[in-house]
Structures are given as C-alpha cells and as structure tokens.
Design a protein around this motif. Structure first.
Motif, short mmCIF file in Angstrom:
data_model
loop_
_atom_site.label_atom_id
_atom_site.label_comp_id
_atom_site.label_asym_id
_atom_site.label_seq_id
_atom_site.Cartn_x
_atom_site.Cartn_y
_atom_site.Cartn_z
N LYS A 110 26.94 -40.47 -12.12
CA LYS A 110 26.29 -41.42 -11.23
C LYS A 110 25.30 -42.32 -11.97
O LYS A 110 25.18 -43.51 -11.67
N LEU A 111 24.59 -41.75 -12.93
CA LEU A 111 23.61 -42.55 -13.67
C LEU A 111 24.28 -43.56 -14.60
O LEU A 111 23.79 -44.69 -14.74
N LEU A 112 25.37 -43.16 -15.21
CA LEU A 112 26.01 -44.04 -16.19
C LEU A 112 26.94 -45.07 -15.55
O LEU A 112 27.23 -46.10 -16.16
N THR A 113 27.41 -44.79 -14.34
CA THR A 113 28.36 -45.71 -13.69
C THR A 113 27.69 -46.57 -12.62
O THR A 113 28.34 -47.04 -11.69
N ILE A 114 26.37 -46.77 -12.74
CA ILE A 114 25.66 -47.58 -11.77
C ILE A 114 26.14 -49.03 -11.78
O ILE A 114 26.12 -49.73 -10.76
N ASP A 115 26.65 -49.47 -12.92
CA ASP A 115 27.12 -50.86 -13.06
C ASP A 115 28.63 -50.94 -13.24
O ASP A 115 29.12 -51.88 -13.88
N TRP A 119 31.41 -53.90 -15.23
CA TRP A 119 31.70 -53.47 -16.59
C TRP A 119 32.71 -54.35 -17.33
O TRP A 119 32.88 -54.18 -18.53
N HIS A 120 33.35 -55.23 -16.66
CA HIS A 120 34.44 -55.99 -17.29
C HIS A 120 33.89 -56.80 -18.47
O HIS A 120 33.05 -57.68 -18.31
N GLY A 121 34.36 -56.45 -19.64
CA GLY A 121 33.92 -57.16 -20.84
C GLY A 121 32.67 -56.59 -21.47
O GLY A 121 32.23 -57.09 -22.52
N TRP A 122 32.08 -55.56 -20.88
CA TRP A 122 30.86 -54.97 -21.44
C TRP A 122 31.19 -54.00 -22.57
O TRP A 122 32.21 -53.32 -22.56
N THR A 123 30.29 -53.96 -23.53
CA THR A 123 30.42 -52.96 -24.59
C THR A 123 29.67 -51.68 -24.16
O THR A 123 28.91 -51.69 -23.20
N LEU A 124 29.90 -50.60 -24.90
CA LEU A 124 29.21 -49.35 -24.60
C LEU A 124 27.69 -49.52 -24.77
O LEU A 124 26.92 -48.94 -23.99
N PHE A 125 27.29 -50.28 -25.73
CA PHE A 125 25.85 -50.52 -25.93
C PHE A 125 25.24 -51.22 -24.72
O PHE A 125 24.13 -50.87 -24.29
N GLU A 126 25.94 -52.18 -24.15
CA GLU A 126 25.42 -52.89 -22.98
C GLU A 126 25.36 -51.97 -21.76
O GLU A 126 24.43 -52.06 -20.94
N ILE A 127 26.33 -51.09 -21.62
CA ILE A 127 26.32 -50.14 -20.49
C ILE A 127 25.09 -49.23 -20.58
O ILE A 127 24.37 -49.02 -19.59
#
Length: 330
Positions: A110-115, A119-127
């Motif tokens: 739940k904490l990591l999937t808030i956005d 997520w389309h086009g996001w990198t892991l660092f941005e997440i």
C-alpha cells in the motif's frame, strides 16, 4: 513302559524370590511344582521343584510383568504427547508467520503503490522518491475526511505492533507470540486510544488556549498526571476484562501497577511531549504520539502481562499451601 526319574531340587538358590507378606496359611507352606520333560531318548522326566512360599514367587513375577507393561505404556504415552505438542507448536508458528508476513506485505504494498495510477514511464527511483510525500498527502486527506477513524486505525496498528515487540523482548521467538494477547492490545488501541486521544487533545487546547511559553510545561504536567492516570487505568481495566478476569483481580492488579507505571512514564513522556505540545500541530499530534508509543506500549504491555502471569502462577501455590496436609499413612 517308560521309566520315570523324579528330581527334587531346591529352588532357593536358582530363583530370585521376592517375598510377599500374606496371612494365608497356604502361602507359608512349601509348594511342589511338577513338570514333565521328555528327553531325547524318549524317557519322560518329572522335575519336582520344592521351594518355600511358591505363591510368593508367582505373585512377584506377575507383579513385575504388570509393572513393566505400565512403564512401557506410560513412556509411549509421553512420547506421543510430546509429538502432538511439537505439531501444535509448528502449526502455531505457521499461523503467526502467515499473519506477520501478510500484514507486512500488505502495508509495504500500500505504501509503495500509492502512485500506481501515475507510474507510466516512471523509473524505480521516481517511485521511491515520491512515495513518502504522496503517502503523507493521503494521510492528511484521511484526517480531513474522517479524523477519528484514521486515528483509531493508527492506534490499533501501533498497539498491536507494540505488544508483539513486547513479547519478543520477553524472550519469545519471533513467530511464537501470543495472538490473543496481541489482539487484545490492538483492540484496546483501536477502540479506545485513538478516539479518546482525538478528543483529549482538542479538550487540552480548549483548557489551555494561551500561546505563552509557560503553556507547554503546564500541558505536559497535566498530561502526565491527569490524562496518564486516566488512560493507564482504562488500559489495565479493559485488558483485564478481555482476559475474563474478575473485578477483584483487576482492581488488585491496577492497584499494584498504578504508581509504578505512572512514574515509569515520567522517564519518557515529558521529553516527548515537549515536542508534542510545542511543535506538532493538533491534528498531527496523535501520529507523533503513536510513533513514541511503539516504545511505551512495549513497556505498558510488559507490565500488564507480567502482573497477570505472576498472579496466575501464584494461584496454584497458594491453593496448595492452604490445602490441609494428608498423612501418607492414612
């Protein structure tokens, strides 16, 4: 016609006879045991064994057989019991591990999937970069929508985790905690601490509406005397009822732990509440307090359950000491 040889041998030296006291006169007489043995040559030999107290020997051997059977059955029963206990412990650890891993996985997800919708086009660092900020925004929105429920959920989680930590500090393995005890503590945190704390902090602001420098120490003193006494009493009382204890036992436990717990809180909370009442806004205070309570609930839960377990363990001792002694000869 077969020849017969009668052999009379004394059995006193060849047999171990365990004497059995008997008032029967026939037991005191010498018995004769006749056995027929057919030799290889076709001669049949009668062995007549005369020995004192033949009934004593018979009774002794029969008793020994019964004793050996009882010992073997009792040892096999204890082995089976230990195997069942080991199976139950394994099942218990599996259930606890499933609860911990499922709850932890759900919270992290739940904490990591808030956005996840963006997520389309996001990198892991941005997440990972935007997750804390957006989770905080979601928490503030939940406070605006339903502040009491949001604080109840936070307090329930904190009290459950705090009790789990307390059990680990008491020496229990990570996945061998008492689920019922953890559930009781979490239930008290969810139903009472979150809601009562929400209204308490609002009441405290109305009671001391001043902005002078001396207001913060006064709020800390009021918190650590009036509110701490009230909440500790509520916590111990409700936990006692959830353990199905009698009101007398609950009162005795509360009386024994009231002052020690109140003074133990003075080692932690005055310093924490300088930040609570001096820095943190009213709506965010419970979140800050719940973070500190991960330490405090560990202490609180440990005190409560130590007193309860000590009282339960002392019960059989008092019962044995109060029971009348019985003479073994009687």
């Amino acid at each position: 016609m077969k020849s017969r040889v009668v052999l009379i041998n004394s059995m006193v030296e060849e047999l171990d006879v365990i004497p059995v006291q008997s008032t029967d006169s026939t037991d005191q007489q010498e018995g004769v045991v006749v056995s027929r043995v057919e030799s290889e040559g076709g001669l049949e030999t009668e062995l007549v064994n005369g020995f004192g107290a033949s009934h004593e020997g018979r009774l002794s051997f029969e008793g020994a057989g019964e004793f050996q059977g009882f010992s073997s059955s009792s040892s096999s029963g204890s082995v089976g019991k230990s195997e069942h206990e080991e199976i139950f412990r394994l099942i218990d650890r599996t259930i606890n591990a499933t609860i911990v891993l499922a709850a932890g996985s759900f919270a992290i997800t739940k904490l990591l999937t808030i956005d996840q919708d963006y997520w389309h086009g996001w990198t892991l660092f941005e997440i990972l970069r935007y997750a804390p900020q957006h989770n905080w925004t979601a928490y503030e929105e939940a406070l605006k929508a339903n502040p009491v429920l949001a604080k109840m959920v936070i307090s329930g989680v904190v009290y459950s985790v705090g009790d789990w930590i307390a059990q680990c500090f008491e020496g229990k393995p990570l996945f061998e905690f008492d689920r019922a005890r953890m559930f009781r503590s979490g239930l008290v945190g969810f139903t009472l601490h979150g809601s009562l704390s929400h209204y308490y902090y609002q009441f405290c602001e109305e009671l001391f509406p001043f902005q002078d420098w001396w207001v913060v120490p006064v709020k800390v003193i009021f918190d650590q005397t009036v509110w701490a006494a009230v909440w500790n009493s509520i916590y111990f009382t409700v936990l006692g009822f959830l353990r199905f204890e009698s009101p007398v036992n609950i009162f005795n436990e509360l009386k024994a732990t009231f002052l020690p717990m109140l003074t133990a809180g003075w080692k932690l909370w005055p310093f924490a509440h300088l930040i609570t009442y001096g820095v943190v806004p009213v709506e965010q205070r419970l979140l800050w307090v719940d973070c500190v309570e991960l330490i405090w609930v560990t202490i609180l839960s440990t005190y409560s359950n130590e007193k309860s377990e000590a009282r339960i363990s002392e019960g059989p001792v008092e019962a044995n000491s109060s029971s009348p002694s019985i003479d073994p000869q009687e």
